[in-house]
Design an enzyme around this catalytic site. Structure first.
Site, PDB file in Angstrom:
ATOM      1  N   CYS A  46       5.235   1.567  10.374  1.00 39.99           N
ATOM      2  CA  CYS A  46       4.253   0.910  11.246  1.00 39.99           C
ATOM      3  C   CYS A  46       4.010  -0.537  10.788  1.00 39.99           C
ATOM      4  O   CYS A  46       4.887  -1.363  10.895  1.00 39.99           O
ATOM      5  CB  CYS A  46       2.972   1.748  11.307  1.00 39.99           C
ATOM      6  SG  CYS A  46       1.899   1.292  12.684  1.00 39.99           S
ATOM      7  N   HIS A  74       4.822   7.528  12.356  1.00 39.40           N
ATOM      8  CA  HIS A  74       4.195   7.829  11.063  1.00 39.40           C
ATOM      9  C   HIS A  74       4.620   9.202  10.535  1.00 39.40           C
ATOM     10  O   HIS A  74       3.936  10.194  10.790  1.00 39.40           O
ATOM     11  CB  HIS A  74       2.670   7.851  11.237  1.00 39.40           C
ATOM     12  CG  HIS A  74       2.045   6.505  11.369  1.00 39.40           C
ATOM     13  ND1 HIS A  74       1.663   5.756  10.282  1.00 39.40           N
ATOM     14  CD2 HIS A  74       1.730   5.774  12.462  1.00 39.40           C
ATOM     15  CE1 HIS A  74       1.133   4.613  10.694  1.00 39.40           C
ATOM     16  NE2 HIS A  74       1.165   4.596  12.019  1.00 39.40           N
ATOM     17  N   GLU A 110       4.240  10.374   7.618  1.00 40.82           N
ATOM     18  CA  GLU A 110       3.243  10.921   6.674  1.00 40.82           C
ATOM     19  C   GLU A 110       2.136  11.681   7.405  1.00 40.82           C
ATOM     20  O   GLU A 110       1.378  12.412   6.788  1.00 40.82           O
ATOM     21  CB  GLU A 110       2.654   9.789   5.813  1.00 40.82           C
ATOM     22  CG  GLU A 110       1.598   8.920   6.462  1.00 40.82           C
ATOM     23  CD  GLU A 110       2.144   7.878   7.422  1.00 40.82           C
ATOM     24  OE1 GLU A 110       3.365   7.903   7.723  1.00 40.82           O
ATOM     25  OE2 GLU A 110       1.354   7.040   7.895  1.00 40.82           O
TER      26      GLU A 110
END
Lengths: 233, 91
Positions: free
Chosen positions: A86, A203, A205
């Site tokens: 990002c 993302h 994560e």
């Protein structure tokens, strides 16, 4: 192996990345403050999501001149693994480690949603545990993720097979309707020519544990660990 | 030394789609300003600086534009250099 997670003023995905590294992967972690020059022996440096320096001037424009990023550019030049997620992808484009730039989403609004990504490369250190044409479900959360490169750069990027992920339909077809932000050629993630620097808007994560609605993101983290074990071993 | 003001204007390159500009153009057309052919939305940055002379200042500001103020992948940049303004206070 040891992961580094960079923290700028305004970064907000640092703890999420750190959590995956220590609690899910069980790997070593160092947070790297933006004023640090020392990368503390990290084997893979993650530039996480957020709004480094408030996104002032342009996303990633100020971060590019921070001491830690100067060290990361040098680390990447010597083959170090660098992973921009990002805002981290935006920073990597500003440094020139990756070509192109990220424009405001064509829909002129912030997009926070799940996306489907088709895997174009399974031979990078970040995607070794995946198969080409696999479809990953990973969320995005950005206002400026519209990947742009001029026609000559784009053509070089495609010819060199540097596109790693594209936004796609759930069946893996790359169609305009699956493109959440106007990115050219539905590009969601790219690597440099050498393959040691990855930038991606989604993302991973945020989908590394079942409690979060999916674990496809963990496959990327696991790939990095596996690749590194292979290289180091 | 002279005190100068650099007025830096950053706009999206013609090849870059500008959805903000397109939206504003559509808005102007709806308000009856049919003569508007195109709208590009960028940034205006004002720098106050001191320099030995204008030529030197131009070179320095051009360097600032190159290194930080614009991203040359997606933006065009130009600037105007003026003498610093003198504010006149009444009384």
């Amino acid at each position: 192996m040891k992961f580094g997670v960079v923290v700028f003023p305004g970064t907000y995905s640092d703890r999420d990345c750190g959590w995956v590294v220590t609690e899910v992967l069980g790997a070593e972690l160092e947070y790297l403050w933006h004023k640090d020059r020392d990368l503390k022996g990290c084997d893979c440096v993650i530039l996480p999501g957020g709004f480094s320096y408030g996104d002032h001037l342009r996303c990633g424009a100020i971060a590019r001149f921070s001491p830690v990023v100067e060290s990361i550019v040098n680390f990447a030049a010597h083959g170090g693994l660098v992973w921009g997620i990002c805002n981290g992808f935006q920073v990597l484009c500003e440094t020139g480690l990756l070509p192109g730039a990220l424009l405001r989403n064509d829909v002129c609004e912030f997009r926070c949603q799940w996306t489907d990504l088709v895997v174009e490369r399974d031979d990078t250190l970040f995607t070794s545990g995946l198969e080409r044409r696999d479809v990953l479900r990973i969320p995005i959360s950005h206002g400026e993720g519209n990947y742009f490169a001029d026609p000559a750069t784009l053509s070089r990027l495609e010819q060199a097979n540097q596109v790693v992920f594209r936004y796609c339909a759930p069946d893996g077809h790359v169609v305009p309707a699956a493109n959440p932000n106007g990115s050219i050629h539905n590009i969601a993630g790219i690597v440099n020519r050498e393959g040691n620097v990855l930038g991606m808007m989604p993302h991973p994560e945020r989908c590394a544990e079942p409690e979060l609605g999916g674990t496809d993101g963990l496959r990327l983290f696991k790939s990095v660990v596996q690749s590194f074990a292979g290289v180091a071993g | 030394m002279v005190k100068l003001i650099a007025r830096v204007i950053v706009t999206p390159k013609p090849v870059v789609n500008d959805p903000q500009g397109n939206t504003v153009k559509a808005g102007l057309h709806r308000l009856g300003f049919a003569e508007v052919a195109d709208v590009r939305i960028g940034k205006y940055i004002e720098l106050q600086l001191e320099a030995d002379d204008e030529v030197g200042a131009r070179r320095r500001v051009a360097e600032m534009c190159q290194k930080l103020l614009a991203n040359h992948v997606i933006e065009d940049v130009r600037f105007l250099l003026d003498e610093a303004e003198t504010k006149v206070t009444s009384g």
